[in-house]
Design a protein around this motif. Structure first.
Motif, PDB file in Angstrom:
ATOM      1  N   SER A  32       0.834  -1.183   0.000  1.00 54.47           N
ATOM      2  CA  SER A  32       0.000   0.000   0.000  1.00 54.47           C
ATOM      3  C   SER A  32       0.876   1.243   0.000  1.00 54.47           C
ATOM      4  CB  SER A  32      -0.889  -0.008   1.247  1.00 54.47           C
ATOM      5  OG  SER A  32      -0.074   0.079   2.406  1.00 54.47           O
ATOM      6  N   ALA A  33       0.240   2.418  -0.118  1.00 58.36           N
ATOM      7  CA  ALA A  33       0.995   3.678  -0.036  1.00 58.36           C
ATOM      8  C   ALA A  33       1.740   3.759   1.289  1.00 58.36           C
ATOM      9  CB  ALA A  33       0.043   4.859  -0.192  1.00 58.36           C
ATOM     10  N   ARG A  34       1.083   3.331   2.367  1.00 60.97           N
ATOM     11  CA  ARG A  34       1.742   3.337   3.675  1.00 60.97           C
ATOM     12  C   ARG A  34       2.980   2.442   3.663  1.00 60.97           C
ATOM     13  NH1 ARG A  34       1.804   0.011   8.080  1.00 60.97           N
ATOM     14  NH2 ARG A  34       2.107   1.024  10.132  1.00 60.97           N
ATOM     15  N   SER A  35       2.845   1.246   3.082  1.00 55.59           N
ATOM     16  CA  SER A  35       3.963   0.324   3.056  1.00 55.59           C
ATOM     17  C   SER A  35       5.118   0.850   2.217  1.00 55.59           C
ATOM     18  CB  SER A  35       3.512  -1.046   2.539  1.00 55.59           C
ATOM     19  OG  SER A  35       2.600  -1.640   3.428  1.00 55.59           O
ATOM     20  N   VAL A  36       4.810   1.512   1.109  1.00 53.17           N
ATOM     21  CA  VAL A  36       5.855   2.081   0.267  1.00 53.17           C
ATOM     22  C   VAL A  36       6.617   3.154   1.039  1.00 53.17           C
ATOM     23  CG1 VAL A  36       6.341   3.422  -1.812  1.00 53.17           C
ATOM     24  CG2 VAL A  36       4.689   1.551  -1.901  1.00 53.17           C
ATOM     25  N   VAL A  37       5.881   4.037   1.705  1.00 52.10           N
ATOM     26  CA  VAL A  37       6.530   5.107   2.472  1.00 52.10           C
ATOM     27  C   VAL A  37       7.393   4.520   3.583  1.00 52.10           C
ATOM     28  CG1 VAL A  37       6.107   7.029   4.064  1.00 52.10           C
ATOM     29  CG2 VAL A  37       4.787   6.843   1.953  1.00 52.10           C
ATOM     30  N   LEU A  38       6.858   3.540   4.313  1.00 50.45           N
ATOM     31  CA  LEU A  38       7.629   2.944   5.399  1.00 50.45           C
ATOM     32  C   LEU A  38       8.874   2.239   4.878  1.00 50.45           C
ATOM     33  CD1 LEU A  38       4.980   1.498   7.886  1.00 50.45           C
ATOM     34  CD2 LEU A  38       6.335   3.592   8.069  1.00 50.45           C
ATOM     35  N   SER A  39       8.741   1.527   3.762  1.00 49.92           N
ATOM     36  CA  SER A  39       9.911   0.846   3.191  1.00 49.92           C
ATOM     37  C   SER A  39      10.995   1.840   2.821  1.00 49.92           C
ATOM     38  CB  SER A  39       9.501   0.024   1.974  1.00 49.92           C
ATOM     39  OG  SER A  39       8.654  -1.044   2.342  1.00 49.92           O
ATOM     40  N   LEU A  40      10.591   2.960   2.233  1.00 45.05           N
ATOM     41  CA  LEU A  40      11.567   3.972   1.830  1.00 45.05           C
ATOM     42  C   LEU A  40      12.239   4.607   3.046  1.00 45.05           C
ATOM     43  CD1 LEU A  40       9.542   5.670  -1.050  1.00 45.05           C
ATOM     44  CD2 LEU A  40      11.585   4.242  -1.310  1.00 45.05           C
ATOM     45  N   LEU A  41      11.461   4.942   4.064  1.00 44.53           N
ATOM     46  CA  LEU A  41      12.030   5.598   5.236  1.00 44.53           C
ATOM     47  C   LEU A  41      12.839   4.629   6.099  1.00 44.53           C
ATOM     48  CD1 LEU A  41       9.123   7.988   6.289  1.00 44.53           C
ATOM     49  CD2 LEU A  41      11.361   8.628   5.357  1.00 44.53           C
ATOM     50  N   LEU A  42      12.397   3.374   6.193  1.00 43.99           N
ATOM     51  CA  LEU A  42      13.161   2.394   6.963  1.00 43.99           C
ATOM     52  C   LEU A  42      14.521   2.124   6.332  1.00 43.99           C
ATOM     53  CD1 LEU A  42      10.296  -0.094   7.853  1.00 43.99           C
ATOM     54  CD2 LEU A  42      11.689   1.159   9.515  1.00 43.99           C
ATOM     55  N   GLY A  43      14.616   2.319   5.023  1.00 42.62           N
ATOM     56  CA  GLY A  43      15.893   2.127   4.346  1.00 42.62           C
ATOM     57  C   GLY A  43      16.730   3.380   4.240  1.00 42.62           C
ATOM     58  N   ALA A  44      16.194   4.521   4.697  1.00 35.05           N
ATOM     59  CA  ALA A  44      16.909   5.799   4.592  1.00 35.05           C
ATOM     60  C   ALA A  44      17.679   6.082   5.877  1.00 35.05           C
ATOM     61  CB  ALA A  44      15.918   6.933   4.317  1.00 35.05           C
ATOM     62  N   HIS A  45      18.874   6.640   5.737  1.00 36.61           N
ATOM     63  CA  HIS A  45      19.710   7.013   6.886  1.00 36.61           C
ATOM     64  C   HIS A  45      20.265   8.412   6.650  1.00 36.61           C
ATOM     65  CE1 HIS A  45      19.536   2.605   7.069  1.00 36.61           C
ATOM     66  NE2 HIS A  45      19.771   2.728   8.371  1.00 36.61           N
ATOM     67  N   PRO A  46      19.765   9.410   7.355  1.00 38.31           N
ATOM     68  CA  PRO A  46      18.740   9.361   8.403  1.00 38.31           C
ATOM     69  C   PRO A  46      17.345   9.140   7.810  1.00 38.31           C
ATOM     70  CG  PRO A  46      19.373  11.632   7.980  1.00 38.31           C
ATOM     71  CD  PRO A  46      20.298  10.783   7.160  1.00 38.31           C
ATOM     72  N   PRO A  47      16.416   8.608   8.600  1.00 42.11           N
ATOM     73  CA  PRO A  47      15.094   8.239   8.092  1.00 42.11           C
ATOM     74  C   PRO A  47      14.129   9.422   8.037  1.00 42.11           C
ATOM     75  CG  PRO A  47      15.273   7.595  10.377  1.00 42.11           C
ATOM     76  CD  PRO A  47      16.613   8.184  10.000  1.00 42.11           C
ATOM     77  N   ARG A  48      14.496  10.422   7.259  1.00 40.98           N
ATOM     78  CA  ARG A  48      13.661  11.620   7.087  1.00 40.98           C
ATOM     79  C   ARG A  48      13.711  12.022   5.622  1.00 40.98           C
ATOM     80  NH1 ARG A  48      16.927  12.893  11.364  1.00 40.98           N
ATOM     81  NH2 ARG A  48      18.141  14.313  10.071  1.00 40.98           N
ATOM     82  N   LEU A  49      12.564  12.383   5.060  1.00 42.67           N
ATOM     83  CA  LEU A  49      12.519  12.825   3.671  1.00 42.67           C
ATOM     84  C   LEU A  49      11.500  13.947   3.527  1.00 42.67           C
ATOM     85  CD1 LEU A  49      12.545   9.380   1.812  1.00 42.67           C
ATOM     86  CD2 LEU A  49      14.376  11.094   1.751  1.00 42.67           C
ATOM     87  N   PRO A  50      11.828  14.981   2.752  1.00 41.81           N
ATOM     88  CA  PRO A  50      10.838  16.029   2.475  1.00 41.81           C
ATOM     89  C   PRO A  50       9.733  15.485   1.589  1.00 41.81           C
ATOM     90  CG  PRO A  50      12.830  16.391   1.204  1.00 41.81           C
ATOM     91  CD  PRO A  50      13.125  15.239   2.119  1.00 41.81           C
ATOM     92  N   VAL A  51       8.564  16.093   1.702  1.00 41.09           N
ATOM     93  CA  VAL A  51       7.405  15.573   0.976  1.00 41.09           C
ATOM     94  C   VAL A  51       7.636  15.607  -0.529  1.00 41.09           C
ATOM     95  CG1 VAL A  51       6.182  17.793   0.914  1.00 41.09           C
ATOM     96  CG2 VAL A  51       4.894  15.640   0.832  1.00 41.09           C
ATOM     97  N   ARG A  52       8.329  16.622  -1.046  1.00 41.44           N
ATOM     98  CA  ARG A  52       8.570  16.682  -2.491  1.00 41.44           C
ATOM     99  C   ARG A  52       9.419  15.503  -2.956  1.00 41.44           C
ATOM    100  NH1 ARG A  52      11.833  20.504  -0.164  1.00 41.44           N
ATOM    101  NH2 ARG A  52      14.095  20.342  -0.603  1.00 41.44           N
ATOM    102  N   GLU A  53      10.364  15.054  -2.087  1.00 44.09           N
ATOM    103  CA  GLU A  53      11.191  13.906  -2.423  1.00 44.09           C
ATOM    104  C   GLU A  53      10.367  12.621  -2.364  1.00 44.09           C
ATOM    105  OE1 GLU A  53      15.011  12.229  -3.476  1.00 44.09           O
ATOM    106  OE2 GLU A  53      14.014  14.167  -3.658  1.00 44.09           O
ATOM    107  N   LEU A  54       9.481  12.533  -1.380  1.00 43.83           N
ATOM    108  CA  LEU A  54       8.619  11.353  -1.290  1.00 43.83           C
ATOM    109  C   LEU A  54       7.704  11.256  -2.506  1.00 43.83           C
ATOM    110  CD1 LEU A  54       7.708  11.404   2.500  1.00 43.83           C
ATOM    111  CD2 LEU A  54       8.847   9.535   1.297  1.00 43.83           C
ATOM    112  N   VAL A  55       7.177  12.387  -2.956  1.00 45.56           N
ATOM    113  CA  VAL A  55       6.322  12.376  -4.154  1.00 45.56           C
ATOM    114  C   VAL A  55       7.081  11.783  -5.333  1.00 45.56           C
ATOM    115  CG1 VAL A  55       5.165  13.843  -5.861  1.00 45.56           C
ATOM    116  CG2 VAL A  55       4.842  14.276  -3.412  1.00 45.56           C
ATOM    117  N   ARG A  56       8.330  12.177  -5.486  1.00 44.86           N
ATOM    118  CA  ARG A  56       9.136  11.672  -6.599  1.00 44.86           C
ATOM    119  C   ARG A  56       9.436  10.178  -6.436  1.00 44.86           C
ATOM    120  NH1 ARG A  56      14.309  10.512  -7.709  1.00 44.86           N
ATOM    121  NH2 ARG A  56      15.030  11.094  -5.614  1.00 44.86           N
ATOM    122  N   LEU A  57       9.742   9.770  -5.214  1.00 49.63           N
ATOM    123  CA  LEU A  57      10.167   8.391  -4.988  1.00 49.63           C
ATOM    124  C   LEU A  57       9.026   7.384  -5.089  1.00 49.63           C
ATOM    125  CD1 LEU A  57      12.659   8.914  -2.017  1.00 49.63           C
ATOM    126  CD2 LEU A  57      13.241   8.221  -4.354  1.00 49.63           C
TER     127      LEU A  57
END
Length: 241
Positions: free
Chosen positions: A15-40
């Protein structure tokens, strides 16, 4: 305690939630701006309006924290990221034949408390030898949580039973290895971004159940390291995207 993997490994749509969590759980540090999340999230079939609705729900549910237009993992999910990172890069040490033993001493706990304790001990890669007695080879360079002392006693032991025979009773290694090879083949063959994310989400879930045993106690051609290497490569791929 024996693991109970399914007969057929299943990769589930995210789901959208799972995609966001997968991306943030793999990010170090686990923070992303919304514009970057839209692209990813776009390659995974998640549109901007769907993403923003999911982000709002996740903040309300305590999954994420928002600072201005930057979203990061909550403290609870930061702990999950640490467990996930440790699954990919476990801290093992040379094994001298000793075993960890945890003996549950607390009584009068309800079903929910008992289930939570079992989950915590399993997450520590311990296996249940008999009711209330959990063991594993002492080859992990990690202390047991201090709060465990409130409900259990901990020991260092050296069983009389041959280690290989004891391991065979505690963990279904052939089953774990067979599922690992299937997951690795599926992840390697996946081409569409959504399929790859789904496949590697299944890979990391499986890695969390790897007992991380000393090499002398593992079957030949154990696929644990190959699975970790593949997942680490996928993390680098996401970080570079």
């Amino acid at each position: 305690m024996r693991m109970n993997p399914s007969a057929e490994p299943v990769t589930r749509p995210l789901s959208a939630r799972s995609v966001v969590l997968s991306l943030l759980l793999g990010a170090h540090p686990p923070r992303l701006p919304v514009r970057e999340l839209v692209r990813l999230v776009e390659p995974f079939g998640v549109g901007g309006s769907t993403l923003r609705a999911a982000l709002s729900r996740m903040v309300a549910a305590g999954d994420l924290k928002r600072t201005d237009a930057v979203y990061g993992l909550s403290d609870r999910l930061l702990a999950r990221q640490r467990r996930q990172d440790e699954a990919v890069r476990p801290h093992a040490r040379a094994w001298d034949g000793d075993w960890e033993m945890v003996v549950i001493t607390a009584t009068g706990r309800g079903p929910a408390e008992r289930a939570d304790l079992r989950a915590r001990l399993t997450a520590l890669r311990l296996a249940e030898l008999r009711e209330g007695v959990w063991v594993r080879p002492a080859n992990l360079a990690r202390p047991l949580p201090g709060e465990l002392g409130e409900v259990a006693l901990t020991y260092t032991a050296r069983p009389d039973e041959p280690a290989a025979a004891l391991v065979a009773r505690l963990w279904p290694l052939d089953t774990w290895a067979a599922e690992a090879r299937t997951l690795l083949a599926r992840a390697t063959a996946a081409r569409h971004p959504a399929d790859r994310l789904t496949a590697y989400a299944a890979v990391v879930r499986h890695l969390l159940t790897d007992p991380v045993l000393p090499d002398p106690l593992l079957p030949a051609d154990w696929p644990g390291e190959a699975l970790r290497t593949a997942y680490a490569g996928y993390q680098r791929e996401l970080a570079a995207s």
